[in-house]
Design a protein around this motif. Structure first.
Motif, PDB file in Angstrom:
ATOM      1  N   THR A 179      26.647  41.886  49.797  1.00 14.84           N
ATOM      2  CA  THR A 179      25.718  40.781  49.467  1.00 14.84           C
ATOM      3  C   THR A 179      25.465  40.744  47.965  1.00 14.84           C
ATOM      4  O   THR A 179      25.471  39.671  47.345  1.00 14.84           O
ATOM      5  CB  THR A 179      24.382  40.967  50.205  1.00 14.84           C
ATOM      6  OG1 THR A 179      24.640  41.174  51.584  1.00 14.84           O
ATOM      7  CG2 THR A 179      23.480  39.770  50.033  1.00 14.84           C
ATOM      8  N   GLU A 180      25.266  41.938  47.389  1.00 13.85           N
ATOM      9  CA  GLU A 180      25.024  42.011  45.939  1.00 13.85           C
ATOM     10  C   GLU A 180      26.260  41.530  45.177  1.00 13.85           C
ATOM     11  O   GLU A 180      26.161  40.838  44.165  1.00 13.85           O
ATOM     12  CB  GLU A 180      24.718  43.460  45.559  1.00 13.85           C
ATOM     13  CG  GLU A 180      23.942  43.604  44.264  1.00 13.85           C
ATOM     14  CD  GLU A 180      23.526  45.034  44.002  1.00 13.85           C
ATOM     15  OE1 GLU A 180      22.796  45.603  44.835  1.00 13.85           O
ATOM     16  OE2 GLU A 180      23.945  45.567  42.966  1.00 13.85           O
ATOM     17  N   GLU A 182      28.502  39.407  46.279  1.00  9.78           N
ATOM     18  CA  GLU A 182      28.616  37.948  46.430  1.00  9.78           C
ATOM     19  C   GLU A 182      27.704  37.212  45.468  1.00  9.78           C
ATOM     20  O   GLU A 182      28.011  36.112  45.030  1.00  9.78           O
ATOM     21  CB  GLU A 182      28.251  37.556  47.873  1.00  9.78           C
ATOM     22  CG  GLU A 182      29.352  37.797  48.862  1.00  9.78           C
ATOM     23  CD  GLU A 182      28.852  37.734  50.290  1.00  9.78           C
ATOM     24  OE1 GLU A 182      27.724  37.243  50.511  1.00  9.78           O
ATOM     25  OE2 GLU A 182      29.576  38.193  51.170  1.00  9.78           O
ATOM     26  N   LEU A 183      26.576  37.840  45.149  1.00 13.18           N
ATOM     27  CA  LEU A 183      25.615  37.202  44.242  1.00 13.18           C
ATOM     28  C   LEU A 183      25.784  37.703  42.807  1.00 13.18           C
ATOM     29  O   LEU A 183      24.886  37.561  41.986  1.00 13.18           O
ATOM     30  CB  LEU A 183      24.186  37.459  44.737  1.00 13.18           C
ATOM     31  CG  LEU A 183      23.849  36.792  46.067  1.00 13.18           C
ATOM     32  CD1 LEU A 183      22.466  37.202  46.546  1.00 13.18           C
ATOM     33  CD2 LEU A 183      23.904  35.285  45.938  1.00 13.18           C
ATOM     34  N   THR A 184      26.934  38.294  42.516  1.00  9.88           N
ATOM     35  CA  THR A 184      27.258  38.676  41.139  1.00  9.88           C
ATOM     36  C   THR A 184      28.158  37.605  40.565  1.00  9.88           C
ATOM     37  O   THR A 184      29.222  37.310  41.103  1.00  9.88           O
ATOM     38  CB  THR A 184      27.970  40.040  41.099  1.00  9.88           C
ATOM     39  OG1 THR A 184      27.058  41.033  41.571  1.00  9.88           O
ATOM     40  CG2 THR A 184      28.396  40.401  39.683  1.00  9.88           C
ATOM     41  N   VAL A 185      27.693  36.997  39.453  1.00  9.46           N
ATOM     42  CA  VAL A 185      28.431  35.894  38.852  1.00  9.46           C
ATOM     43  C   VAL A 185      29.334  36.414  37.740  1.00  9.46           C
ATOM     44  O   VAL A 185      28.864  37.176  36.894  1.00  9.46           O
ATOM     45  CB  VAL A 185      27.423  34.869  38.286  1.00  9.46           C
ATOM     46  CG1 VAL A 185      28.151  33.742  37.607  1.00  9.46           C
ATOM     47  CG2 VAL A 185      26.550  34.337  39.412  1.00  9.46           C
TER      48      VAL A 185
ATOM     49  N   ASN B  31      29.094  29.389  42.022  1.00 12.00           N
ATOM     50  CA  ASN B  31      28.608  30.600  41.354  1.00 12.00           C
ATOM     51  C   ASN B  31      27.669  30.256  40.208  1.00 12.00           C
ATOM     52  O   ASN B  31      26.648  30.922  39.994  1.00 12.00           O
ATOM     53  CB  ASN B  31      29.780  31.435  40.825  1.00 12.00           C
ATOM     54  CG  ASN B  31      30.339  32.367  41.888  1.00 12.00           C
ATOM     55  OD1 ASN B  31      29.724  32.550  42.936  1.00 12.00           O
ATOM     56  ND2 ASN B  31      31.501  32.931  41.625  1.00 12.00           N
ATOM     57  N   ILE B  34      24.443  29.356  41.643  1.00 15.67           N
ATOM     58  CA  ILE B  34      23.701  30.569  42.031  1.00 15.67           C
ATOM     59  C   ILE B  34      22.988  31.132  40.809  1.00 15.67           C
ATOM     60  O   ILE B  34      21.825  31.566  40.874  1.00 15.67           O
ATOM     61  CB  ILE B  34      24.650  31.629  42.638  1.00 15.67           C
ATOM     62  CG1 ILE B  34      25.099  31.189  44.033  1.00 15.67           C
ATOM     63  CG2 ILE B  34      23.995  32.997  42.720  1.00 15.67           C
ATOM     64  CD1 ILE B  34      26.228  32.032  44.611  1.00 15.67           C
ATOM     65  N   LEU B  35      23.673  31.129  39.676  1.00 17.73           N
ATOM     66  CA  LEU B  35      23.091  31.653  38.431  1.00 17.73           C
ATOM     67  C   LEU B  35      21.949  30.760  37.966  1.00 17.73           C
ATOM     68  O   LEU B  35      20.873  31.227  37.610  1.00 17.73           O
ATOM     69  CB  LEU B  35      24.183  31.745  37.372  1.00 17.73           C
ATOM     70  CG  LEU B  35      23.766  32.299  36.006  1.00 17.73           C
ATOM     71  CD1 LEU B  35      23.288  33.735  36.129  1.00 17.73           C
ATOM     72  CD2 LEU B  35      24.932  32.223  35.016  1.00 17.73           C
ATOM     73  N   LYS B  39      19.292  32.846  41.763  1.00 18.36           N
ATOM     74  CA  LYS B  39      19.570  33.636  42.965  1.00 18.36           C
ATOM     75  C   LYS B  39      20.566  34.767  42.697  1.00 18.36           C
ATOM     76  O   LYS B  39      20.789  35.607  43.549  1.00 18.36           O
ATOM     77  CB  LYS B  39      20.139  32.726  44.062  1.00 18.36           C
ATOM     78  CG  LYS B  39      19.098  31.800  44.647  1.00 18.36           C
ATOM     79  CD  LYS B  39      19.718  30.874  45.672  1.00 18.36           C
ATOM     80  CE  LYS B  39      18.679  29.859  46.122  1.00 18.36           C
ATOM     81  NZ  LYS B  39      19.265  28.743  46.854  1.00 18.36           N
ATOM     82  N   ALA B  40      21.146  34.774  41.502  1.00 19.12           N
ATOM     83  CA  ALA B  40      22.142  35.798  41.195  1.00 19.12           C
ATOM     84  C   ALA B  40      21.489  37.172  41.110  1.00 19.12           C
ATOM     85  O   ALA B  40      20.376  37.323  40.617  1.00 19.12           O
ATOM     86  CB  ALA B  40      22.853  35.467  39.888  1.00 19.12           C
ATOM     87  N   LYS B  41      22.215  38.169  41.596  1.00 20.17           N
ATOM     88  CA  LYS B  41      21.726  39.560  41.533  1.00 20.17           C
ATOM     89  C   LYS B  41      22.224  40.249  40.262  1.00 20.17           C
ATOM     90  O   LYS B  41      21.614  41.182  39.772  1.00 20.17           O
ATOM     91  CB  LYS B  41      22.229  40.355  42.734  1.00 20.17           C
ATOM     92  CG  LYS B  41      21.631  39.925  44.046  1.00 20.17           C
ATOM     93  CD  LYS B  41      20.290  40.569  44.267  1.00 20.17           C
ATOM     94  CE  LYS B  41      19.746  40.168  45.622  1.00 20.17           C
ATOM     95  NZ  LYS B  41      18.324  40.349  45.729  1.00 20.17           N
ATOM     96  N   ALA B  42      23.360  39.788  39.754  1.00 20.09           N
ATOM     97  CA  ALA B  42      23.949  40.415  38.567  1.00 20.09           C
ATOM     98  C   ALA B  42      24.867  39.422  37.874  1.00 20.09           C
ATOM     99  O   ALA B  42      25.368  38.485  38.503  1.00 20.09           O
ATOM    100  CB  ALA B  42      24.748  41.660  38.962  1.00 20.09           C
ATOM    101  N   VAL B  43      25.026  39.624  36.577  1.00 19.38           N
ATOM    102  CA  VAL B  43      25.934  38.786  35.794  1.00 19.38           C
ATOM    103  C   VAL B  43      26.894  39.700  35.045  1.00 19.38           C
ATOM    104  O   VAL B  43      26.466  40.681  34.424  1.00 19.38           O
ATOM    105  CB  VAL B  43      25.163  37.932  34.755  1.00 19.38           C
ATOM    106  CG1 VAL B  43      26.138  37.047  33.981  1.00 19.38           C
ATOM    107  CG2 VAL B  43      24.098  37.105  35.419  1.00 19.38           C
ATOM    108  N   ARG B  44      28.165  39.386  35.133  1.00 20.66           N
ATOM    109  CA  ARG B  44      29.152  40.189  34.404  1.00 20.66           C
ATOM    110  C   ARG B  44      29.065  39.829  32.919  1.00 20.66           C
ATOM    111  O   ARG B  44      28.792  38.675  32.552  1.00 20.66           O
ATOM    112  CB  ARG B  44      30.558  39.903  34.919  1.00 20.66           C
ATOM    113  CG  ARG B  44      30.777  40.338  36.350  1.00 20.66           C
ATOM    114  CD  ARG B  44      32.231  40.174  36.767  1.00 20.66           C
ATOM    115  NE  ARG B  44      32.390  40.498  38.180  1.00 20.66           N
ATOM    116  CZ  ARG B  44      32.281  39.647  39.191  1.00 20.66           C
ATOM    117  NH1 ARG B  44      32.049  38.376  38.937  1.00 20.66           N
ATOM    118  NH2 ARG B  44      32.407  40.041  40.424  1.00 20.66           N
ATOM    119  N   THR B  47      31.355  36.959  32.039  1.00 19.19           N
ATOM    120  CA  THR B  47      30.822  35.634  32.376  1.00 19.19           C
ATOM    121  C   THR B  47      29.799  35.199  31.344  1.00 19.19           C
ATOM    122  O   THR B  47      29.818  34.051  30.866  1.00 19.19           O
ATOM    123  CB  THR B  47      30.163  35.659  33.771  1.00 19.19           C
ATOM    124  OG1 THR B  47      31.092  36.166  34.724  1.00 19.19           O
ATOM    125  CG2 THR B  47      29.690  34.284  34.188  1.00 19.19           C
TER     126      THR B  47
END
Lengths: 185, 67
Positions: A179-180, A182-185, B31, B34-35, B39-44, B47
């Motif tokens: 899940t984490e 999937e929510l990593t952009v 994506n 989501i950002l 709602k995003a949990k992490a950003v690379r 990106t």
């Protein structure tokens, strides 16, 4: 010549095997229920129709009707639970709940959790059945063949329940990580 | 969540749509959405780098911490 077997091919074979075993277990459980009912309430001579260890059942019925009922109920419960295990497996394959793009899913976790409960229940009832037959032997009944009564291997079922429980925890963590991800952009 | 994403603010300043940004950054619209919606949990980092390059801004213009 190298022969490559894909995961999908293995799953297809397992699906067929699961169906065969499920049908077999259903027939087994159904036969036990019908035979037991007829023996107890219609015609006691039907005890000879049990296709597994009919001599033991004949002896048990003449030894004590109550003990026969207990053994029959234990065997039926174990047989029905085993059928339900394979029903869940067949349902998993039929509803295509295995998604290899996102393998860790809540339905998969619930499926394995159900298998834990069922395995534990089969193990407990099989163990109790084994102890009951041993007690009957001490009271003068002949020794039961647990393999033929389908209540053998209680320890194996309980071991399987423990292993599956560990797998449930791993899948739970897998769901969190997936899940984490999937929510990593 | 304490981290606030001000992507929509920067997009409005640069007059860029989500589709356009998606094409230039190389991230899917879903994506980016989501950002944008937080709602995003992490950003690379890759990106974030691509977004800053396209929008000509600093990471601090897009990300804000609010206790």
């Amino acid at each position: 010549m190298e022969i490559k077997i894909s995961t999908q091919q293995v799953l297809n074979v397992l699906k067929v095997i699961a169906w065969i075993i499920f049908i077999g277990l259903c027939i087994d459980a159904g036969g036990l229920i019908v035979n037991s009912f007829i023996t107890l309430f219609v015609n006691s001579q039907a005890v000879n129709n049990f296709w597994i260890d009919s001599e033991y059942f004949s002896e048990l019925l003449s030894f004590d009707r109550g003990n026969f009922i207990v053994i029959a109920i234990l065997m039926i419960i174990v047989a029905v639970l085993k059928s339900f295990v394979f029903y869940l497996i067949v349902k998993l394959f039929s509803e295509n709940q295995l998604n290899f793009m996102q393998p860790f899913s809540v339905p998969l976790r619930q499926f394995i959790k159900n298998l834990v409960y069922l395995s534990l229940a089969i193990g407990i009832f099989s163990f109790y059945g084994m102890r009951y037959t041993i007690w009957l032997s001490s009271k003068g009944m002949s020794e039961a063949n647990l393999q033929e009564l389908n209540i053998a291997g209680a320890d194996v079922w309980i071991f399987m329940a423990v292993i599956l429980f560990v797998i449930v925890q791993i899948v739970k963590r897998g769901i969190e990580i997936q899940t984490e991800n999937e929510l990593t952009v | 969540m304490p981290i606030i994403v001000n992507l929509d603010v920067m997009m409005a300043k640069r007059k860029m749509s989500l589709n356009e940004l998606s094409e230039k950054v190389g991230v899917t619209v879903s994506n980016l959405s989501i950002l944008k919606t937080g709602k995003a949990k992490a950003v690379r980092f890759s990106t974030l780098e691509a977004i800053c390059e396209v929008l000509d801004c600093q990471p601090g213009d897009i990300l804000e911490y609010e206790n």
